[in-house]
Design an enzyme around this catalytic site. Structure first.
Site, PDB file in Angstrom:
ATOM      1  N   PRO A 112     -80.441  25.555  48.882  1.00  0.00           N
ATOM      2  CA  PRO A 112     -78.892  25.545  47.928  1.00  0.00           C
ATOM      3  C   PRO A 112     -78.259  24.468  48.501  1.00  0.00           C
ATOM      4  O   PRO A 112     -78.238  24.535  49.629  1.00  0.00           O
ATOM      5  CB  PRO A 112     -78.595  26.746  49.141  1.00  0.00           C
ATOM      6  N   GLU A 113     -77.533  24.357  47.655  1.00  0.00           N
ATOM      7  CA  GLU A 113     -76.235  22.918  47.437  1.00  0.00           C
ATOM      8  C   GLU A 113     -75.216  24.299  47.011  1.00  0.00           C
ATOM      9  O   GLU A 113     -75.522  25.135  46.615  1.00  0.00           O
ATOM     10  CB  GLU A 113     -76.122  22.228  46.380  1.00  0.00           C
TER      11      GLU A 113
ATOM     12  N   HIS B 277     -91.857  35.956  55.874  1.00  0.00           N
ATOM     13  CA  HIS B 277     -90.178  35.206  55.905  1.00  0.00           C
ATOM     14  C   HIS B 277     -89.416  35.824  55.545  1.00  0.00           C
ATOM     15  O   HIS B 277     -87.676  35.193  55.540  1.00  0.00           O
ATOM     16  CB  HIS B 277     -90.787  34.024  55.352  1.00  0.00           C
TER      17      HIS B 277
ATOM     18  N   ARG C 270     -88.639  28.496  56.846  1.00  0.00           N
ATOM     19  CA  ARG C 270     -88.745  27.577  57.038  1.00  0.00           C
ATOM     20  C   ARG C 270     -87.559  27.487  58.402  1.00  0.00           C
ATOM     21  O   ARG C 270     -87.395  26.633  58.893  1.00  0.00           O
ATOM     22  CB  ARG C 270     -87.900  25.712  56.276  1.00  0.00           C
TER      23      ARG C 270
ATOM     24  N   ARG D  75     -65.059   4.005  56.263  1.00  0.00           N
ATOM     25  CA  ARG D  75     -66.851   4.064  56.305  1.00  0.00           C
ATOM     26  C   ARG D  75     -67.965   2.889  55.831  1.00  0.00           C
ATOM     27  O   ARG D  75     -67.223   2.498  55.190  1.00  0.00           O
ATOM     28  CB  ARG D  75     -67.019   5.356  56.246  1.00  0.00           C
TER      29      ARG D  75
END
Length: 291
Positions: free
Chosen positions: A2-3, A113, A133, A172
């Site tokens: 998920p974003e 899970h 996970r 950067r």
DNA sequence: ACCGCACCCTGAGCGC
DNA sequence: TGCGCTCAGGGTGCGG
């Protein structure tokens, strides 16, 4: 998984199930690093409370409880937050899924899970947090809802202004894509939407961030907001694990420009999409459309 | 301050 | 059918 769009879709759909309902029972799996707050402490703090508000910060969700405390949730890579009355084959392992006749599954039985299960005193649907996970996180917050993870977050990706991205990239040398993924710069963008936004802005993912011009930074910010907004409308992306809290799939994956389309043709110029590894993550781009 | 890397965990997909 | 390998959308902490 998920974003920002998947987390926002989750927040909107979970709100009516969570808010205003008193928690009667809390079940959890064994202690693991999934639980930043130990399960026992979590249970005792949650039972008897009611959530009054749930907000999103980047990819984090924070629920305010009527006890004054808060609950921090992060879905990690494979986290799924949904209600007990869903019927989605996506919630089963592929082998179990294949054995089902279409439409056969009704509801969901918590499995190994399913790390957090909230039951409510009105007898209605329960709320489940499942994460194969275990990269997800659950933590109890104090009354100030303070957490170092939240403190580190930069501006929410839906709110950032072009000037801020421009200024934050000047020193950067890393690829621009790495900056888009840096939650301390802009919070909420992950691998899929970083690739999609770079495509829409016409910028190659490997370009040194400080070589991205002011105009390109502005285009990138517009592209980020556009792609995130469109993905929220589409219900998120269900590429592998994402499932909405009601069991529905998102559809943004059907609109992808570049993500996971290696070797397929660019939708605009038909050039084959290429894949690179940037920051130990795959990056996808069109060598013709992106400079 | 910045940057690259190892690591946390499990399952899917692939070639053989 | 099974084995071994690679890959996966996230984030942290370490050393250079």
């Amino acid at each position: 998984m998920p974003e920002l769009p998947e987390v926002e879709v989750t927040r909107r759909r979970i709100a009516p199930v969570l808010l205003g309902r008193r928690i009667a029972r809390v079940n959890t799996t064994r202690p693991s690093y999934f639980f930043l707050t130990p399960p026992g402490k979590l249970r005792s703090a949650l039972v008897g409370t009611t959530s009054t508000e749930i907000v999103r910060h980047g990819k984090y969700l924070v629920a305010r409880l009527d006890s004054g405390a808060g609950l921090l949730l992060h879905l990690g890579m494979t986290g799924q937050l949904f209600t007990s009355d869903v019927h989605s084959p996506r919630l089963l392992r592929k082998t179990a899924r294949a054995a089902l006749a279409p439409g056969e599954q009704r509801g969901f039985q918590p499995d190994a899970h399913t790390h957090l299960m909230l039951e409510f005193d009105d007898g209605g649907p329960s709320l489940y947090f499942r994460d194969v996970r275990k990269f997800g996180k659950v933590r109890l917050l104090n009354e100030k809802l303070a957490d170092p993870r939240l403190d580190r977050l930069g501006t929410d990706a839906l709110a950032i202004e072009p000037a801020e991205l421009y200024e934050r990239t000047r020193d950067r040398k890393v690829p621009i894509k790495s900056v888009l993924l840096d939650q301390a710069v802009l919070a909420g963008v992950g691998n899929i939407y970083a690739d999609e936004a770079l495509y829409l802005a016409g910028v190659r993912p490997a370009r040194a961030a400080r070589r991205v011009t002011r105009e390109e930074c502005a285009a990138l910010v517009r592209a980020v907001k556009r792609v995130l907004g469109r993905a929220i409308e589409a219900g998120g992306s269900s590429i592998s694990d994402f499932v909405g809290p009601d069991g529905s799939d998102g559809h943004y994956q059907d609109e992808r420009w570049v993500y996971s389309r290696t070797g397929e043709r660019c939708r605009r110029c038909a050039t084959p999409i290429r894949r690179l590894v940037i920051g130990q993550r795959s990056a996808h781009f069109c060598p013709q459309c992106q400079k």
